[in-house]
Design a protein around this motif. Structure first.
Motif, short mmCIF file in Angstrom:
data_model
loop_
_atom_site.label_atom_id
_atom_site.label_comp_id
_atom_site.label_asym_id
_atom_site.label_seq_id
_atom_site.Cartn_x
_atom_site.Cartn_y
_atom_site.Cartn_z
N ALA A 426 1.18 -1.50 -0.26
CA ALA A 426 -0.04 -0.05 0.36
C ALA A 426 0.52 1.34 -0.31
N ALA A 427 2.51 1.31 -0.20
CA ALA A 427 3.34 2.13 -0.04
C ALA A 427 2.87 2.90 -1.09
N PRO A 428 2.61 4.35 -1.26
CA PRO A 428 2.61 5.06 -2.25
C PRO A 428 4.55 5.08 -2.73
N SER A 429 4.46 5.42 -4.22
CA SER A 429 5.53 5.61 -5.06
C SER A 429 5.95 6.85 -4.88
N GLY A 430 7.22 7.11 -4.83
CA GLY A 430 7.65 8.65 -5.43
C GLY A 430 9.42 8.84 -4.67
N GLU A 431 9.50 9.45 -4.27
CA GLU A 431 10.77 9.87 -4.79
C GLU A 431 12.08 9.93 -3.10
N PHE A 432 10.74 9.40 -2.20
CA PHE A 432 11.33 8.54 -0.34
C PHE A 432 11.10 6.71 -1.19
N ASN A 433 10.73 7.00 -1.16
CA ASN A 433 10.40 5.45 -0.94
C ASN A 433 11.51 4.29 -2.55
N ASP A 434 12.17 3.33 -1.86
CA ASP A 434 12.86 2.67 -2.93
C ASP A 434 12.18 1.48 -2.93
N ASN A 435 11.07 1.29 -2.72
CA ASN A 435 9.95 -0.54 -2.47
C ASN A 435 11.19 -0.90 -2.20
N PRO A 436 11.44 -1.66 -1.20
CA PRO A 436 12.17 -2.80 -0.19
C PRO A 436 10.84 -3.83 -0.70
N PRO A 437 11.91 -5.19 -0.33
CA PRO A 437 11.06 -6.02 -0.71
C PRO A 437 9.92 -6.21 0.24
N GLY A 438 8.28 -6.49 0.41
CA GLY A 438 7.69 -6.53 1.52
C GLY A 438 6.90 -5.11 2.10
N GLY A 439 7.84 -4.63 1.23
CA GLY A 439 6.96 -3.26 1.82
C GLY A 439 7.75 -2.23 3.26
N TYR A 440 7.26 -1.24 3.02
CA TYR A 440 7.58 -0.42 4.97
C TYR A 440 6.87 -0.75 5.68
N ASP A 441 7.16 -0.96 7.59
CA ASP A 441 5.83 -0.38 7.79
C ASP A 441 5.96 0.56 7.35
N GLY A 442 3.83 0.96 8.09
CA GLY A 442 4.16 2.06 8.54
C GLY A 442 4.30 2.96 8.96
N PHE A 443 4.30 4.32 8.63
CA PHE A 443 5.36 5.29 9.68
C PHE A 443 5.01 6.75 8.38
N PHE A 444 5.28 8.19 9.61
CA PHE A 444 5.55 9.06 8.87
C PHE A 444 6.26 9.84 9.32
N TYR A 445 6.82 11.33 8.78
CA TYR A 445 8.34 11.69 8.52
C TYR A 445 7.79 13.00 8.81
N ALA A 446 8.28 14.03 8.87
CA ALA A 446 7.89 15.29 8.62
C ALA A 446 9.58 16.25 9.27
N ARG A 447 10.53 16.61 8.19
CA ARG A 447 11.03 17.48 9.12
C ARG A 447 10.88 19.08 8.72
N ILE A 448 11.33 19.70 10.41
CA ILE A 448 10.55 20.86 10.44
C ILE A 448 11.68 21.54 10.68
N ASP A 449 12.66 23.11 9.65
CA ASP A 449 13.65 23.66 10.18
C ASP A 449 13.41 25.06 10.81
N LYS A 450 13.70 25.53 11.80
CA LYS A 450 13.57 26.46 12.40
C LYS A 450 14.61 27.75 11.55
N VAL A 451 13.39 28.70 11.02
CA VAL A 451 13.96 29.94 10.38
C VAL A 451 15.07 30.79 10.78
N LEU A 452 16.32 31.12 10.94
CA LEU A 452 17.26 32.13 10.70
C LEU A 452 16.44 33.35 10.87
N PRO A 453 16.44 33.76 12.52
CA PRO A 453 15.88 35.58 12.18
C PRO A 453 16.48 36.37 11.69
#
Length: 453
Positions: A426-453
Motif C-alpha cells: 500500500a506504500a505510495p511510490s515517490g522519491e522517498f520510496n525505494d520499494n523494499p521487498p515486502g514494503g515498509y512498515d507504516g510510518f510518518f516523517y516530517a522535517r521542520i527547520d527553525k528559520v533564522l531570524p
C-alpha cells in the motif's frame, strides 16, 4: 519503535510441546489481549520452550480474530465464558483457510482433537470440553454457510475494529483495503548494517556464505528473504547489524542529510527507547547525542543496544515534555521526536495493537504529541532541524499534527519529507520510496527547520 520479525511457525516435534498445550497457552494470550494486556508483556511470561510455537499461533489467531469471533458467535446460543471463547476463537482461526504462506497449517481433525484436549487441560475450560468439540465439529460441517453469514460484517471481513476501518476509509480512501490486507500479513525481516563495523556489501556476502539471501534497501539496510533467529546472523553479537524495518531506518537520513556533522553538534533523541534510531544516528556520524526516555527500564535497553554496537551517547531517563527537569539550557542543532503514537503502522509485526487500541486513544495521543512538539521546539537553535516521526498511518498523528504545528509557529519551515508511508504494497511510490521487498512498515516523517531570524 522497532518491531521484531514475525515468527515462522512449525509443527511441534515429538519431543516438543503438543498442539493442545500450545493451543491452551495461545488461548491464554488471546484472552490477555482481550482484557487489555500487550503481547510484549504476556509472551515473555511463557517458558522458552513454549514461546516460539505459542507466539506463531497467537499471531495467527489475532490476525483472524474478527472472523473467528463472528463465527463463534454463530456457533453458540449464549456467549461462553471468556476463557472458552478465547480457546474456540483460536481453534477456529486455525481451521480457516490461511491467507499467508507463513500461517500454521494442521489437519482439521487434529485441530479439533487438540482443542478439546486443550480445554481438558485447563480448569477454567475443562467442563466445556464436550461443548468445544460439538461447536468445532459443527463449524466443519457448516463451514461455507457460516462464512457466508458473517461475510457482511466488516469486522469479520477485515479483522480490525470497526472504528479503525472507518478511520482508514477517511484517511486513505484509495488505499484502505490494501492497507488492511497488508496488516494481516507478516512483515519482512530487515537488517541495518553498522557501517562503523562492516560495509553493507561485505555483510551481504557474509549472509550469502551461510545460505541467506538479502536485498539492499535505503542507505544501510538489507531485507532478508526469510526471517532468521538473530543468533544465526553473522557478527550480530559483535554489533555488525541490528534488526530494524526499512521505514524506521529513514529517520537517520531525514535528520542528517544535507550537511556535515561533527562531535560538537548537539542532537536530542527525545523518545529514544529501545535505541535503534539513536544507534543509527551514531553509526552515521560523530555526535554529541542525548537520548531520553521516560521509562528507566527502557533506558537500560538503550544502553545495551549502544554497548553491543560499540557506540556512546548520554542516556537519561526523563520526560521530554518537561525540559525544566533535564535541559541544561544549551540549544540543540537537531532533534528527533519519534513520538508516542497508536502504533497503527506496525500491526504486521504487532497484531495485538488493533485489538488493544480504542478510538479515544487517537485524540489522547495527538494531545501528547502536540505537547512534546511545543515543549521541544524552544530547545532547537535557529537554523536547526526537528524530525517528527510516528509509526502511525492515521493522519491525525501525521499530516494533521504537522499542519497544525506550522500554523502555530511562523518560524517553522516544512522541508521535503516522506510524509505517510503505508504498510506493504500500500506504500505510495515517490522519491522517498525505494520499494523494499515486502514494503515498509507504516510510518510518518516530517522535517521542520527553525528559520533564522
Amino acid at each position: 519503535m522497532t518491531a521484531p520479525a514475525s515468527p515462522t511457525p512449525s509443527a511441534p516435534s515429538l519431543q516438543g510441546p503438543t498442539l493442545a498445550t500450545q493451543l491452551r497457552h495461545t488461548a491464554g494470550c488471546v484472552l490477555a489481549v482481550e482484557q487489555g494486556r500487550s503481547l510484549s508483556e504476556v509472551l515473555p511470561e511463557l517458558v522458552p520452550a513454549l514461546r516460539p510455537g505459542v507466539q506463531a499461533l497467537t499471531f495467527h489467531a489475532l490476525r483472524h480474530l474478527g472472523t473467528a469471533r463472528a463465527l463463534v458467535n454463530q456457533l453458540v446460543e449464549r456467549k461462553p465464558a471468556p476463557p472458552v471463547q478465547a480457546l474456540m476463537s483460536s481453534a477456529v482461526a486455525l481451521l480457516l483457510d490461511a491467507t499467508d504462506e507463513h500461517a500454521p497449517r494442521y489437519p482439521a481433525h487434529t485441530v479439533v482433537n487438540q482443542a478439546v484436549e486443550a480445554a481438558r487441560q485447563d480448569r477454567r475450560t475443562e467442563r466445556q470440553a464436550a461443548f468445544v468439540n460439538a461447536c468445532l465439529r459443527r463449524f466443519l460441517r457448516e463451514r461455507e454457510a457460516l462464512l457466508a453469514h458473517v461475510a457482511a460484517d466488516p469486522v469479520a471481513r477485515w479483522n480490525h475494529p470497526l472504528w479503525w476501518i472507518e478511520r482508514l476509509q477517511r484517511d486513505h480512501p484509495e488505499h484502505w483495503r490494501t492497507l488492511l490486507e497488508a496488516n494481516n500479513q507478516p512483515g519482512p525481516m530487515a537488517l541495518r548494517v553498522n557501517r562503523r563495523r562492516v560495509e553493507r556489501t561485505a555483510y551481504q556476502q557474509a549472509l550469502e556464505a551461510i545460505g541467506l539471501t538479502a536485498t539492499p534497501t535505503g542507505s544501510d539496510g538489507l531485507v532478508l528473504d526469510a526471517p532468521q533467529p538473530v543468533e544465526r546472523l553473522p557478527g550480530f553479537a559483535q554489533g555488525h547489524c541490528s534488526v530494524q524495518d526499512a521505514a524506521a531506518q529513514m529517520a537517520a537520513d531525514q535528520l542528517l542529510e544535507g550537511r556535515a556533522w561533527t562531535a560538537a553538534d548537539r542532537v536530542l533523541d527525545a523518545c529514544a527507547a529501545p535505541g535503534g534510531k539513536t544507534a543509527h544516528l551514531l553509526e552515521r556520524a560523530d555526535l554529541n547525542l542525548l537520548a531520553l526516555d521516560v521509562d528507566p527500564r527502557r533506558c537500560e535497553r538503550i544502553e545495551d543496544t549502544l554497548q553491543r554496537l560499540g557506540l556512546q551517547a548520554t542516556v537519561r531517563s526523563a520526560d521530554a515534555a518537561q525540559p525544566a527537569a533535564w535541559w541544561d539550557g544549551q540549544p540543540f542543532d537537531a532533534i528527533l521526536l519519534d513520538a508516542p503514537c497508536t502504533a497503527s503502522g506496525i500491526v504486521r509485526r504487532h497484531p495485538d495493537v488493533r485489538w488493544l487500541r480504542r478510538a479515544s486513544d487517537v485524540d489522547a495521543l495527538v494531545a501528547t504529541q502536540r505537547g512534546l512538539l511545543e515543549a521541544l521546539w524552544p530547545l532547537l537553535k535557529p537554523g536547526g532541524r526537528l524530525v517528527y516521526a510516528t509509526c502511525s498511518v492515521f493522519r491525525a498523528e501525521g499530516d494533521g499534527q504537522v499542519q497544525s504545528f506550522l500554523v502555530r509557529h511562523t518560524d517553522a519551515l516544512h522541508r521535503p519529507s516522506p510524509g505517510h508511508l503505508l504498510p506493504g504494497s500500500a506504500a505510495p511510490s515517490g522519491e522517498f520510496n525505494d520499494n523494499p521487498p515486502g514494503g515498509y512498515d507504516g510510518f510518518f516523517y516530517a522535517r521542520i527547520d527553525k528559520v533564522l531570524p
